[in-house]
Motif scaffolding. Sequence first.
Motif, short mmCIF file in Angstrom:
data_model
loop_
_atom_site.label_atom_id
_atom_site.label_comp_id
_atom_site.label_asym_id
_atom_site.label_seq_id
_atom_site.Cartn_x
_atom_site.Cartn_y
_atom_site.Cartn_z
N GLN A 178 3.74 1.64 -1.66
CA GLN A 178 4.59 1.75 -2.84
C GLN A 178 4.27 2.94 -3.74
O GLN A 178 5.21 3.58 -4.21
N PRO A 179 3.02 3.29 -4.00
CA PRO A 179 2.79 4.48 -4.86
C PRO A 179 3.43 5.74 -4.29
O PRO A 179 4.01 6.54 -5.03
N LYS A 180 3.39 5.94 -2.98
CA LYS A 180 4.02 7.12 -2.37
C LYS A 180 5.54 7.06 -2.52
O LYS A 180 6.19 8.06 -2.78
N ILE A 197 7.22 5.47 -4.87
CA ILE A 197 7.57 5.66 -6.28
C ILE A 197 7.64 7.16 -6.58
O ILE A 197 8.59 7.63 -7.21
N ASP A 198 6.66 7.91 -6.12
CA ASP A 198 6.67 9.36 -6.33
C ASP A 198 7.88 10.01 -5.65
O ASP A 198 8.51 10.90 -6.21
N SER A 201 0.81 -1.22 0.00
CA SER A 201 0.00 0.00 0.00
C SER A 201 0.85 1.27 0.00
O SER A 201 0.40 2.32 -0.46
#
Length: 44
Positions: free
Chosen positions: A5-7, A9-10, A3
Amino acid sequence: MRSDQPKLIDFYAAFEFELAEELEYSHANPMEPAPLVMRRLLRH
């Protein structure tokens, strides 16, 4: 995908890292979803 990972990645993209979808993390836990791998090209 975890959960958070998107943060992450940014965050890393801001430091010129990019997703390397063709790379596979060799020590991944087979009981969990595969982690995303990022890379940054070094310049000299």
